[in-house]
Design an enzyme around this catalytic site. Structure first.
Site, PDB file in Angstrom:
ATOM      1  N   HIS A  23     -11.947  23.188  15.555  1.00  0.00           N
ATOM      2  CA  HIS A  23     -11.826  23.106  17.021  1.00  0.00           C
ATOM      3  C   HIS A  23     -10.338  23.015  17.377  1.00  0.00           C
ATOM      4  O   HIS A  23      -9.897  22.033  17.984  1.00  0.00           O
ATOM      5  CB  HIS A  23     -12.576  21.902  17.596  1.00  0.00           C
ATOM      6  CG  HIS A  23     -14.057  22.118  17.721  1.00  0.00           C
ATOM      7  ND1 HIS A  23     -14.956  21.078  17.925  1.00  0.00           N
ATOM      8  CD2 HIS A  23     -14.804  23.244  17.690  1.00  0.00           C
ATOM      9  CE1 HIS A  23     -16.175  21.563  18.001  1.00  0.00           C
ATOM     10  NE2 HIS A  23     -16.115  22.880  17.861  1.00  0.00           N
ATOM     11  N   HIS A  79     -26.361  30.075  16.923  1.00  0.00           N
ATOM     12  CA  HIS A  79     -25.339  29.465  17.790  1.00  0.00           C
ATOM     13  C   HIS A  79     -24.150  30.424  17.862  1.00  0.00           C
ATOM     14  O   HIS A  79     -23.754  30.998  16.844  1.00  0.00           O
ATOM     15  CB  HIS A  79     -24.961  28.127  17.149  1.00  0.00           C
ATOM     16  CG  HIS A  79     -23.768  27.421  17.697  1.00  0.00           C
ATOM     17  ND1 HIS A  79     -23.427  27.409  19.026  1.00  0.00           N
ATOM     18  CD2 HIS A  79     -22.840  26.638  17.072  1.00  0.00           C
ATOM     19  CE1 HIS A  79     -22.347  26.662  19.185  1.00  0.00           C
ATOM     20  NE2 HIS A  79     -21.968  26.196  18.031  1.00  0.00           N
ATOM     21  N   GLU A  81     -20.889  30.000  18.525  1.00  0.00           N
ATOM     22  CA  GLU A  81     -19.498  29.609  18.290  1.00  0.00           C
ATOM     23  C   GLU A  81     -18.899  30.431  17.144  1.00  0.00           C
ATOM     24  O   GLU A  81     -19.588  30.807  16.191  1.00  0.00           O
ATOM     25  CB  GLU A  81     -19.407  28.102  18.002  1.00  0.00           C
ATOM     26  CG  GLU A  81     -17.991  27.580  18.197  1.00  0.00           C
ATOM     27  CD  GLU A  81     -17.903  26.057  18.331  1.00  0.00           C
ATOM     28  OE1 GLU A  81     -18.926  25.366  18.172  1.00  0.00           O
ATOM     29  OE2 GLU A  81     -16.782  25.569  18.592  1.00  0.00           O
ATOM     30  N   ASP A  83     -17.184  30.050  14.543  1.00  0.00           N
ATOM     31  CA  ASP A  83     -17.273  29.734  13.112  1.00  0.00           C
ATOM     32  C   ASP A  83     -18.562  30.270  12.493  1.00  0.00           C
ATOM     33  O   ASP A  83     -18.672  30.361  11.273  1.00  0.00           O
ATOM     34  CB  ASP A  83     -17.121  28.230  12.845  1.00  0.00           C
ATOM     35  CG  ASP A  83     -18.008  27.362  13.696  1.00  0.00           C
ATOM     36  OD1 ASP A  83     -18.302  27.741  14.843  1.00  0.00           O
ATOM     37  OD2 ASP A  83     -18.427  26.292  13.225  1.00  0.00           O
ATOM     38  N   HIS A 147     -24.820  21.563  19.647  1.00  0.00           N
ATOM     39  CA  HIS A 147     -23.984  20.912  20.636  1.00  0.00           C
ATOM     40  C   HIS A 147     -23.516  21.865  21.736  1.00  0.00           C
ATOM     41  O   HIS A 147     -22.707  21.486  22.581  1.00  0.00           O
ATOM     42  CB  HIS A 147     -22.745  20.315  19.935  1.00  0.00           C
ATOM     43  CG  HIS A 147     -21.809  21.357  19.366  1.00  0.00           C
ATOM     44  ND1 HIS A 147     -20.495  21.416  19.742  1.00  0.00           N
ATOM     45  CD2 HIS A 147     -21.997  22.383  18.508  1.00  0.00           C
ATOM     46  CE1 HIS A 147     -19.894  22.407  19.110  1.00  0.00           C
ATOM     47  NE2 HIS A 147     -20.786  23.020  18.363  1.00  0.00           N
ATOM     48  N   ASP A 166     -25.449  23.590  13.452  1.00  0.00           N
ATOM     49  CA  ASP A 166     -24.479  22.486  13.407  1.00  0.00           C
ATOM     50  C   ASP A 166     -25.136  21.129  13.179  1.00  0.00           C
ATOM     51  O   ASP A 166     -24.549  20.249  12.531  1.00  0.00           O
ATOM     52  CB  ASP A 166     -23.672  22.451  14.710  1.00  0.00           C
ATOM     53  CG  ASP A 166     -22.589  23.514  14.754  1.00  0.00           C
ATOM     54  OD1 ASP A 166     -22.097  23.915  13.689  1.00  0.00           O
ATOM     55  OD2 ASP A 166     -22.247  23.946  15.867  1.00  0.00           O
ATOM     56  N   TYR A 194     -18.858  13.682  11.564  1.00  0.00           N
ATOM     57  CA  TYR A 194     -19.307  14.883  12.290  1.00  0.00           C
ATOM     58  C   TYR A 194     -20.161  14.490  13.488  1.00  0.00           C
ATOM     59  O   TYR A 194     -19.984  14.983  14.603  1.00  0.00           O
ATOM     60  CB  TYR A 194     -20.110  15.754  11.313  1.00  0.00           C
ATOM     61  CG  TYR A 194     -20.437  17.122  11.816  1.00  0.00           C
ATOM     62  CD1 TYR A 194     -19.618  18.203  11.527  1.00  0.00           C
ATOM     63  CD2 TYR A 194     -21.578  17.350  12.574  1.00  0.00           C
ATOM     64  CE1 TYR A 194     -19.923  19.470  11.985  1.00  0.00           C
ATOM     65  CE2 TYR A 194     -21.892  18.610  13.030  1.00  0.00           C
ATOM     66  CZ  TYR A 194     -21.070  19.668  12.739  1.00  0.00           C
ATOM     67  OH  TYR A 194     -21.371  20.916  13.186  1.00  0.00           O
ATOM     68  N   HIS A 227     -22.843  23.793   8.116  1.00  0.00           N
ATOM     69  CA  HIS A 227     -21.625  23.263   7.491  1.00  0.00           C
ATOM     70  C   HIS A 227     -22.022  22.244   6.425  1.00  0.00           C
ATOM     71  O   HIS A 227     -22.873  21.387   6.676  1.00  0.00           O
ATOM     72  CB  HIS A 227     -20.736  22.530   8.509  1.00  0.00           C
ATOM     73  CG  HIS A 227     -20.253  23.380   9.640  1.00  0.00           C
ATOM     74  ND1 HIS A 227     -19.302  24.358   9.484  1.00  0.00           N
ATOM     75  CD2 HIS A 227     -20.573  23.380  10.952  1.00  0.00           C
ATOM     76  CE1 HIS A 227     -19.058  24.927  10.658  1.00  0.00           C
ATOM     77  NE2 HIS A 227     -19.826  24.354  11.568  1.00  0.00           N
TER      78      HIS A 227
HETATM   79 FE1  FEO Z   1     -20.601  24.687  17.023  1.00  0.00          FE
HETATM   80 FE2  FEO Z   1     -20.162  25.017  13.701  1.00  0.00          FE
HETATM   81  O1  FEO Z   1     -19.965  25.480  15.481  1.00  0.00           O
END
Ligand code: FEO
Length: 394
Positions: A23, A79, A81, A83, A147, A166, A194, A227
């Protein structure tokens, strides 16, 4: 690398050993991380998620070792995002008509980030299923605000794997992939860090979502997040921890956070710490000079605490920038059910303590009236104030 994780499911992600922040610079990484993607080969072949943009070509080459890209029947994007979707544009350039299953909000985030490329989106919501043959299905579960508004999870029936994206993840590189092969201390710490730094603002929704998942009676045998380690040994342990953490969690701990100019405020911090140890030996005390500490680790300690004691000297009728910047992040995390107090040295005008009290209230803390405001450096009278403050908090 690809690695079988269960039945016909393989991990095809990227372990990011060199990653130092996430981030932007908002999240510190000390133990590597990973972007987990998964390949399911039943009668239909399904790719679940991808990896971050810088690793897109490694990802695609690796994926080619596991499957002929043209044999991928469906792509699930849990998701949007970057990553998890950074490799999607390069992949879709190679297989442009492959259907993508995601939430309606994910269509918006993907098109927002990568432009309208005419991808074949199939919008899904909780309870929708996709038959992948051999008696197995994918079931989609909306994870809105866990999230991002576009987040979802995907459950593979038969093998009973929850691809949670996530949720339940950790920024922790684990070459062996599984939770039972990971260093247990690092795993628990990274899972907590996290949760605190990414999910705590949505803690109320976490509780509701866990109830909803439990009510689906999914018989979860494995949780494969996007992750860190895959939870194959007692996967429900991380759900139990999330339940505990999302319901106004605290331990018998007090955390002192401060910054200092000429060590007067540092001296108060040390005296407060000693006083807590004297009055309440069972209470764990942590002390951090915020300009020299990792902000995410400090947040993790505050999450565990029943109270935060925050200090800054007065500078230019205000508090130190290191403290005010950090308090802005503190407010974002929306901690609940915690007390707070303020302290600080001053030489001339002395506004810092009052400003800190207001900032702490604004961040959702229950601020006690007792405070310590020392002219130049703590003196005998201030030691009484420290004692009164500590008695109120322990
Ligand atoms: Fe919300 Fe692992 O990205």
């Amino acid at each position: 690398m690809q690695k079988n994780i269960k039945a016909n499911v393989s991990w095809v992600g990227y372990i990011d050993w060199e990653l130092e922040t996430f981030h932007g610079d908002d999240y510190s990484i000390f133990n590597g991380s990973s972007q987990n993607a998964y390949l399911i080969k039943e009668e239909k072949t399904v790719l679940i998620d991808t990896v971050w943009t810088p690793h897109r070509f490694d990802f695609i080459e690796n994926l080619k070792q596991a499957v002929d890209l043209h044999k991928i029947d469906f792509i699930v994007i849990n998701h949007g995002e970057a990553d998890h979707t950074g490799a999607l544009p390069a992949l879709m350039d190679l297989i442009p008509s492959t259907p993508i299953y995601c939430t309606a909000a994910a269509v918006k985030s993907l098109e927002g980030q990568y432009g309208q490329r005419g991808w074949n989106f199939n919008v899904v919501k909780t309870g929708d299923t996709l038959d992948i043959g051999n008696g197995k299905k994918l079931m989609f579960i909306d994870m809105k605000m866990l999230h991002w508004p576009d987040s979802m999870a995907t459950f593979l029936t038969g093998d009973n794997i929850l691809f949670s994206n996530d949720a339940f993840g950790q920024h922790y590189g684990v070459q062996e992939l599984f939770n039972d092969r990971a260093d247990q201390c690092i795993l628990k710490r990274e899972a907590l860090k996290y949760f605190v730094n990414i999910l705590n603002p949505f803690a109320m929704l976490v509780s509701k979502k866990i109830n909803e998942i439990k009510n689906l009676n999914l018989q979860i045998e494995m949780i494969a997040p996007s992750h860190g380690a895959i939870w194959r040994d007692n996967p429900m342990q991380i759900i139990d921890l999330y339940e505990k953490w999302s319901s106004v969690y605290q331990e018998n701990q007090i955390t002192i956070v401060y910054d200092t100019m000429w060590n007067g405020t540092a001296e108060i911090a040390h005296k407060i710490s000693e006083e807590i140890a004297t009055i309440s030996p069972d209470t764990v005390v942590k002390v951090y000079q915020i300009s020299k500490s990792d902000k995410n680790e400090v947040m993790t300690e505050i999450f565990k605490s029943k109270a935060l004691i925050l200090g800054s000297p007065t500078i230019s009728n205000d508090v130190m920038a290191s403290v005010s910047g950090w308090v802005a992040f503190l407010k974002q995390l929306k901690f609940k059910g915690k007390k707070a107090a303020a302290f600080g040295c001053y030489g001339w005008s002395g506004e810092s303590v009052k400003i800190l009290q207001e900032k702490l209230k604004d961040a959702g803390f229950e601020v006690i009236d007792e405070s310590v405001k020392s002219l130049w450096k703590p003196n005998g009278q201030d030691l009484t104030l420290i004692s009164d403050m500590v008695k109120k908090l322990v």
